[in-house]
Motif scaffolding. Sequence first.
Motif, short mmCIF file in Angstrom:
data_model
loop_
_atom_site.label_atom_id
_atom_site.label_comp_id
_atom_site.label_asym_id
_atom_site.label_seq_id
_atom_site.Cartn_x
_atom_site.Cartn_y
_atom_site.Cartn_z
N ARG A 4 -5.39 3.42 2.54
CA ARG A 4 -6.48 2.81 1.79
C ARG A 4 -5.93 1.63 1.01
NH1 ARG A 4 -11.49 4.56 3.21
NH2 ARG A 4 -12.25 4.32 1.12
N GLY B 76 -5.94 9.09 0.82
CA GLY B 76 -5.74 7.87 1.59
C GLY B 76 -4.89 6.85 0.86
N VAL B 77 -5.08 6.74 -0.44
CA VAL B 77 -4.24 5.83 -1.23
C VAL B 77 -2.80 6.30 -1.19
CG1 VAL B 77 -3.78 4.90 -3.54
CG2 VAL B 77 -6.14 5.07 -2.74
N TYR C 134 -10.25 10.00 -0.80
CA TYR C 134 -9.88 8.61 -1.12
C TYR C 134 -8.50 8.59 -1.78
CZ TYR C 134 -10.06 3.81 -2.65
OH TYR C 134 -9.76 2.49 -2.83
N ARG D 62 0.83 -1.21 0.00
CA ARG D 62 0.00 0.00 0.00
C ARG D 62 0.86 1.26 0.00
NH1 ARG D 62 -4.40 -1.31 4.57
NH2 ARG D 62 -2.46 -1.79 5.61
#
Length: 71
Positions: free
Chosen positions: A44, A38-39, A35, A4
């Motif tokens: 995420r 978060g990635v 989002y 991640r």
Amino acid sequence: MAIRRLVGRNLKRYREAAGLSQEALAFECGLHRTYVSGVERGVRNPTIVVLEKLAEPLDLQAWQLLVPETE
């Protein structure tokens, strides 16, 4: 490195190289800016479908977000 975090680092690097803000990339992908954030932060866990959505506006193949940067 955790996968991640690797995806997040690559996404941020490619996004900045393209001159896009998180908001602009999110708009192009049909995702929310938080989002994308978060990635990029590695918190995420995007699906392969989302990786494809993120890669497309950057003129990348989804797999390129999984490749460690060579120095």
